[in-house]
Design a protein around this motif. Structure first.
Motif, PDB file in Angstrom:
ATOM      1  N   VAL A 238       8.625   2.609   2.518  1.00 57.04           N
ATOM      2  CA  VAL A 238       7.682   2.107   3.617  1.00 57.04           C
ATOM      3  C   VAL A 238       6.606   1.400   3.163  1.00 57.04           C
ATOM      4  CG1 VAL A 238       7.147   2.243   5.944  1.00 57.04           C
ATOM      5  CG2 VAL A 238       9.093   3.595   5.292  1.00 57.04           C
ATOM      6  N   VAL A 239       6.358   0.095   3.399  1.00 56.27           N
ATOM      7  CA  VAL A 239       5.372  -0.462   2.952  1.00 56.27           C
ATOM      8  C   VAL A 239       4.279  -0.888   4.358  1.00 56.27           C
ATOM      9  CG1 VAL A 239       3.914  -2.212   1.877  1.00 56.27           C
ATOM     10  CG2 VAL A 239       6.244  -1.375   0.915  1.00 56.27           C
ATOM     11  N   HIS A 240       3.250  -0.391   4.506  1.00 49.55           N
ATOM     12  CA  HIS A 240       2.581  -0.573   5.786  1.00 49.55           C
ATOM     13  C   HIS A 240       2.274  -1.980   5.902  1.00 49.55           C
ATOM     14  CE1 HIS A 240       2.388   3.548   7.218  1.00 49.55           C
ATOM     15  NE2 HIS A 240       2.594   3.786   5.868  1.00 49.55           N
ATOM     16  N   PRO A 241       2.036  -2.603   7.106  1.00 47.40           N
ATOM     17  CA  PRO A 241       1.447  -4.213   7.258  1.00 47.40           C
ATOM     18  C   PRO A 241       0.298  -4.002   6.781  1.00 47.40           C
ATOM     19  CG  PRO A 241       2.871  -3.475   8.842  1.00 47.40           C
ATOM     20  CD  PRO A 241       2.753  -2.241   8.252  1.00 47.40           C
ATOM     21  N   ARG A 242      -0.096  -5.129   6.022  1.00 46.20           N
ATOM     22  CA  ARG A 242      -1.271  -5.445   5.453  1.00 46.20           C
ATOM     23  C   ARG A 242      -2.340  -5.583   6.662  1.00 46.20           C
ATOM     24  NH1 ARG A 242      -0.502  -9.315   0.109  1.00 46.20           N
ATOM     25  NH2 ARG A 242       1.271  -8.075  -0.573  1.00 46.20           N
ATOM     26  N   ASP A 243      -1.957  -5.826   7.726  1.00 42.73           N
ATOM     27  CA  ASP A 243      -3.107  -5.880   8.710  1.00 42.73           C
ATOM     28  C   ASP A 243      -3.323  -4.602   9.540  1.00 42.73           C
ATOM     29  OD1 ASP A 243      -0.699  -5.595  10.298  1.00 42.73           O
ATOM     30  OD2 ASP A 243      -0.849  -7.663  11.254  1.00 42.73           O
ATOM     31  N   GLY A 244      -2.526  -3.550   8.962  1.00 50.00           N
ATOM     32  CA  GLY A 244      -2.574  -2.209   9.703  1.00 50.00           C
ATOM     33  C   GLY A 244      -1.934  -2.087  10.870  1.00 50.00           C
ATOM     34  N   GLY A 245      -1.205  -2.869  11.409  1.00 50.86           N
ATOM     35  CA  GLY A 245      -0.423  -3.027  12.577  1.00 50.86           C
ATOM     36  C   GLY A 245       0.410  -2.130  12.665  1.00 50.86           C
ATOM     37  N   PRO A 246       1.032  -1.822  13.989  1.00 48.52           N
ATOM     38  CA  PRO A 246       2.370  -1.032  14.047  1.00 48.52           C
ATOM     39  C   PRO A 246       3.615  -1.490  13.569  1.00 48.52           C
ATOM     40  CG  PRO A 246       2.110  -2.275  16.094  1.00 48.52           C
ATOM     41  CD  PRO A 246       0.940  -2.527  15.066  1.00 48.52           C
ATOM     42  N   HIS A 247       4.420  -0.509  13.047  1.00 55.76           N
ATOM     43  CA  HIS A 247       5.706  -0.936  12.282  1.00 55.76           C
ATOM     44  C   HIS A 247       6.766   0.055  12.560  1.00 55.76           C
ATOM     45  CE1 HIS A 247       3.740   1.888   9.592  1.00 55.76           C
ATOM     46  NE2 HIS A 247       5.151   2.131   9.145  1.00 55.76           N
ATOM     47  N   GLU A 248       7.988  -0.111  12.337  1.00 59.55           N
ATOM     48  CA  GLU A 248       8.909   0.629  12.831  1.00 59.55           C
ATOM     49  C   GLU A 248       9.295   1.311  11.335  1.00 59.55           C
ATOM     50  OE1 GLU A 248      11.914  -1.218  14.717  1.00 59.55           O
ATOM     51  OE2 GLU A 248      10.952  -1.487  16.552  1.00 59.55           O
ATOM     52  N   GLU A 249       9.746   2.527  11.100  1.00 59.58           N
ATOM     53  CA  GLU A 249      10.408   3.017  10.070  1.00 59.58           C
ATOM     54  C   GLU A 249      11.785   3.355   9.879  1.00 59.58           C
ATOM     55  OE1 GLU A 249       7.987   6.528   8.764  1.00 59.58           O
ATOM     56  OE2 GLU A 249       6.154   5.628   8.960  1.00 59.58           O
ATOM     57  N   PRO A 250      12.302   3.187   8.833  1.00 59.08           N
ATOM     58  CA  PRO A 250      13.710   3.313   8.930  1.00 59.08           C
ATOM     59  C   PRO A 250      14.046   4.697   9.215  1.00 59.08           C
ATOM     60  CG  PRO A 250      13.063   3.190   6.687  1.00 59.08           C
ATOM     61  CD  PRO A 250      11.778   2.881   7.444  1.00 59.08           C
ATOM     62  N   SER A 266       3.499  -5.367  -7.633  1.00 61.47           N
ATOM     63  CA  SER A 266       2.608  -6.007  -6.751  1.00 61.47           C
ATOM     64  C   SER A 266       3.576  -6.527  -5.623  1.00 61.47           C
ATOM     65  CB  SER A 266       2.318  -7.512  -7.568  1.00 61.47           C
ATOM     66  OG  SER A 266       1.576  -7.171  -8.613  1.00 61.47           O
ATOM     67  N   HIS A 267       4.926  -6.165  -5.802  1.00 56.40           N
ATOM     68  CA  HIS A 267       5.778  -6.275  -4.655  1.00 56.40           C
ATOM     69  C   HIS A 267       5.896  -5.162  -3.659  1.00 56.40           C
ATOM     70  CE1 HIS A 267       7.939 -10.086  -6.640  1.00 56.40           C
ATOM     71  NE2 HIS A 267       6.774  -9.710  -6.909  1.00 56.40           N
ATOM     72  N   ASP A 268       5.669  -4.015  -4.394  1.00 56.41           N
ATOM     73  CA  ASP A 268       5.841  -2.754  -3.352  1.00 56.41           C
ATOM     74  C   ASP A 268       4.789  -2.580  -2.369  1.00 56.41           C
ATOM     75  OD1 ASP A 268       6.984  -1.445  -6.440  1.00 56.41           O
ATOM     76  OD2 ASP A 268       8.200  -2.392  -5.053  1.00 56.41           O
ATOM     77  N   ALA A 269       3.377  -2.911  -2.636  1.00 56.67           N
ATOM     78  CA  ALA A 269       2.376  -2.587  -1.921  1.00 56.67           C
ATOM     79  C   ALA A 269       1.272  -3.412  -2.482  1.00 56.67           C
ATOM     80  CB  ALA A 269       1.770  -0.940  -1.790  1.00 56.67           C
ATOM     81  N   PRO A 270       0.342  -3.713  -1.567  1.00 58.54           N
ATOM     82  CA  PRO A 270      -0.849  -4.565  -1.685  1.00 58.54           C
ATOM     83  C   PRO A 270      -1.624  -3.994  -2.963  1.00 58.54           C
ATOM     84  CG  PRO A 270      -0.645  -4.236   0.643  1.00 58.54           C
ATOM     85  CD  PRO A 270       0.208  -3.125  -0.152  1.00 58.54           C
TER      86      PRO A 270
END
Length: 290
Positions: A238-250, A266-270
């Motif tokens: 799970v990679v959290h959005p870079r803006d820190g907004g809400p997201h749905e986890e699988p 670099s593709h996995d996380a900022p």
């Protein structure tokens, strides 16, 4: 009425003089090494590529003398040797530095900040593409894909990887090289000079302690396809959005939390790169702070 070439301002010039020969002791040493290389191949002309590396290890670039040597020992014409030496970018045709600093500016590295790194190094070193610093230490060039996209943007020094670079880290890297401070690649063998690298590429063993044992590996993003092809179930990440907004986890899948020691792609996380690190934006109008 015809006009002569001199009247038209055209200079035909003088024929180029033959290439000077190597000193006798140098030629004897190179011939011994060349015979060892040629013996590896059923057809002697197949040895041309490693022989060009061999002569490059002598002077740091492929000279006319080096090409004449290759032609003589392989019974080729200098035109045949020149055609190969000018085709491959790994062969230098003019004096170059102890360290070849290549910045990938191909698509992904460019998007991730490679162009910004290359521009910053040109300004920092005061050289253009393919040029060498006044002290003879570094030659800077932009290069095509390094096949290390999962660690973009990538800088290579004498073909060793320095991953996830920023303009600032790249400038520190070249400063350390010029000052003679120890520099360790992100992965792979420890650095050596370009001449030493050329001899290794000619097929001679790297006799430095620990150099052969040093190794690197592909990044997680590079290995996903291989694991899927083997039928291995890749753990969810799970990679959290870079803006820190809400997201749905699988749901109903284990979430893989990488350990601090894991080398993220670099593709996995900022990452702290010029594109993914908000503290160091890159682009045509934004430069990383000093």
């Amino acid at each position: 009425m015809t006009t002569s070439s001199s009247e038209r301002g055209v200079s035909l010039g003088m024929p180029e003089l033959p290439a000077p020969a190597y000193p006798d002791d140098v030629r004897a040493r190179l011939e011994r090494d060349a015979r060892e290389i040629i013996a590896r191949y059923p057809d002697s002309r197949s040895a041309l590529l490693p022989l060009l590396h061999l002569v490059q290890s002598e002077e740091g670039h492929v000279t006319r003398t080096g090409m004449q040597f290759c032609a003589d020992i392989l019974d080729l014409t200098t035109a045949e040797v020149t055609a190969v030496a000018t085709f491959y970018t790994m062969y230098r045709r003019k004096p170059s530095g102890d360290y070849q600093v290549g910045v990938c500016t191909n698509t992904l590295c460019a998007v991730m900040g490679g162009d910004a790194i290359f521009d910053a190094l040109q300004e920092h070193l005061g050289v253009g593409n393919g040029e060498t610093t006044d002290d003879g230490k570094l030659t800077l060039e932009h290069i095509e894909c390094n096949a290390a996209c999962d660690f973009a943007p990538v800088v290579m020094v004498n073909w060793e990887f320095f991953d996830n670079q920023t303009p600032g880290s790249a400038k520190r890297l070249v400063d350390d090289l010029r000052a003679g401070r120890p520099v360790e690649p992100t992965r792979g063998a420890p650095l050596c000079t370009f001449k030493e690298t050329a001899r290794i590429l000619a097929g001679f063993p790297d006799e430095r302690p620990g150099a052969v044992e040093a190794s690197g590996s592909a990044g997680p993003a590079s290995l996903v396809g291989l694991r899927l092809a083997r039928g291995e179930a890749a753990p969810a990440r799970v990679v959290h959005p870079r803006d820190g907004g809400p997201h749905e986890e699988p749901q109903e899948r284990a979430v893989h939390e990488p350990s601090p020691a894991e080398h993220l792609s670099s593709h996995d996380a900022p990452q702290d790169t010029s594109a993914s690190d908000p503290a160091h934006p890159a682009g045509p109008t934004a430069e990383e702070g000093e």
